[in-house]
Design an enzyme around this catalytic site. Sequence first.
Site, mmCIF file in Angstrom:
data_model
loop_
_atom_site.group_PDB
_atom_site.id
_atom_site.type_symbol
_atom_site.label_atom_id
_atom_site.label_comp_id
_atom_site.label_asym_id
_atom_site.label_seq_id
_atom_site.Cartn_x
_atom_site.Cartn_y
_atom_site.Cartn_z
ATOM 1 N N PHE A 51 60.372 49.952 30.536
ATOM 2 C CA PHE A 51 60.129 50.889 31.635
ATOM 3 C C PHE A 51 58.728 50.647 32.295
ATOM 4 O O PHE A 51 58.248 51.297 33.160
ATOM 5 C CB PHE A 51 59.638 52.222 30.621
ATOM 6 N N TRP A 94 54.675 43.960 34.522
ATOM 7 C CA TRP A 94 53.301 43.698 34.673
ATOM 8 C C TRP A 94 53.228 42.261 34.643
ATOM 9 O O TRP A 94 54.276 41.471 33.906
ATOM 10 C CB TRP A 94 52.359 44.415 33.756
ATOM 11 N N ASN A 95 52.214 41.512 35.026
ATOM 12 C CA ASN A 95 51.992 40.012 35.236
ATOM 13 C C ASN A 95 50.707 39.876 34.573
ATOM 14 O O ASN A 95 49.663 40.448 34.637
ATOM 15 C CB ASN A 95 51.955 39.744 36.488
ATOM 16 N N HIS A 149 37.130 30.958 42.453
ATOM 17 C CA HIS A 149 37.004 30.864 44.090
ATOM 18 C C HIS A 149 38.222 30.715 44.810
ATOM 19 O O HIS A 149 38.581 29.641 45.656
ATOM 20 C CB HIS A 149 36.187 29.447 44.295
ATOM 21 N N HIS A 197 37.100 35.421 48.352
ATOM 22 C CA HIS A 197 36.213 35.546 47.135
ATOM 23 C C HIS A 197 34.729 35.283 47.457
ATOM 24 O O HIS A 197 34.322 35.035 48.714
ATOM 25 C CB HIS A 197 36.467 34.360 46.242
ATOM 26 N N ASP A 201 31.012 34.066 46.433
ATOM 27 C CA ASP A 201 30.385 32.889 45.787
ATOM 28 C C ASP A 201 28.744 33.588 45.440
ATOM 29 O O ASP A 201 28.060 34.033 46.207
ATOM 30 C CB ASP A 201 29.750 31.915 46.707
ATOM 31 N N HIS A 251 26.831 29.650 41.187
ATOM 32 C CA HIS A 251 27.832 28.490 41.628
ATOM 33 C C HIS A 251 27.367 27.091 42.106
ATOM 34 O O HIS A 251 28.015 26.494 41.976
ATOM 35 C CB HIS A 251 28.580 29.117 42.714
ATOM 36 N N HIS A 270 25.928 26.287 50.988
ATOM 37 C CA HIS A 270 26.010 26.397 49.477
ATOM 38 C C HIS A 270 24.308 26.246 49.018
ATOM 39 O O HIS A 270 23.983 27.033 48.071
ATOM 40 C CB HIS A 270 26.969 25.656 48.490
HETATM 41 C C1 23J Z 1 32.778 23.672 45.146
HETATM 42 C C2 23J Z 1 32.312 22.526 45.997
HETATM 43 C C3 23J Z 1 32.323 22.386 47.341
HETATM 44 C C4 23J Z 1 32.896 23.536 47.918
HETATM 45 C C5 23J Z 1 33.083 24.767 47.296
HETATM 46 C C6 23J Z 1 33.008 24.745 45.893
HETATM 47 C C7 23J Z 1 33.397 26.046 47.891
HETATM 48 O O1 23J Z 1 33.868 26.100 49.247
HETATM 49 C C8 23J Z 1 33.476 27.351 47.216
HETATM 50 O O2 23J Z 1 34.798 28.095 47.214
HETATM 51 O O3 23J Z 1 32.626 27.817 46.785
HETATM 52 S S1 23J Z 1 32.743 23.834 49.653
HETATM 53 MN MN MN Z 2 33.466 29.537 46.628
#
Ligand code: 23J
Ligand code: MN
Length: 256
Positions: A58, A61-62, A69, A73, A75, A79, A206
């Site tokens: 019934f 689901w997965n 990432h 998404h 960051d 990260h 980053h």
């Molecule tokens: C790891 C290394 C380089 C990059 C990234 C990840 C990402 O763009 C991310 O999704 O954080 S540029």
């Molecule tokens: Mn990322």
Amino acid sequence: MTAIDSLLAALSTGEARVIDLTAPLSPQTPILQLPPPFANTIPLSLEKVSDFDDDGPFWGWNNIHLGEHTGTHLDAPTHWATGRHGTAVDQIPPARLIGPAVVLDFSAEVAANPDFLLEPEHFEAHVAAAGPLPAGAWLLFRTGWSRFNQDAAAFLNADDRGPHTPGVSPAGAKWLAGSPITGFGVETVGIDAGQAGGMEPSFPAHNSLLGADKYGLTQLQNLDQLPPAGALVVASPLPIVGGTGSPARALAIVPA
Ligand code: 23J
Ligand code: MN
């Protein structure tokens, strides 16, 4: 009326609207492709648990398989090496996930030059014209790049010199890290430019932003439906304990 009542009334009359900034998440959603010797993350795949069959007559689901990432998404500071002792995605104060949107439209510049980089002068020109960036803002870099969302080759735009997608220069990233924003949102696969691996420092967005306890938000779309100021962003990463980021639903509430 409370402020919430006013907002709900505006949503029901159409004086405010909800815009989905999130790219559809499927096995075809483009994924960052780092060059060797670096490891890469995985695209989405769905693994059936049941589909109204003997495994669950019934219900359907997965199980989901995807990277932190993958697709649209967030960051988190942990990260990056510069933020690795900082805030993991589950530790982000929820109030920081909601903030005013400031949209900078460089789609014309990016159409002419996919390697376009934001510099301090661009931010300073914006501040001179529109006033200081509000504390807790989500600065959204409108480039038009989301039109390639359904075409991984065009989205990643790589040749023998690597990917060519817009981003922020090292000086621009330092400028943003010193500003009162909460985060930087982009239409591309990551918050750094395609050519950012070869910059000094490598991956300056980053490096500077995550090291300054700011967040990234990637693969956004529908930024062309936002006003330059006056919209509210809601980013909703999963609280993955110790996670370095999370696929997220990103919404904007805009005045009519
Ligand atoms: C790891 C290394 C380089 C990059 C990234 C990840 C990402 O763009 C991310 O999704 O954080 S540029
Ligand atoms: Mn990322």
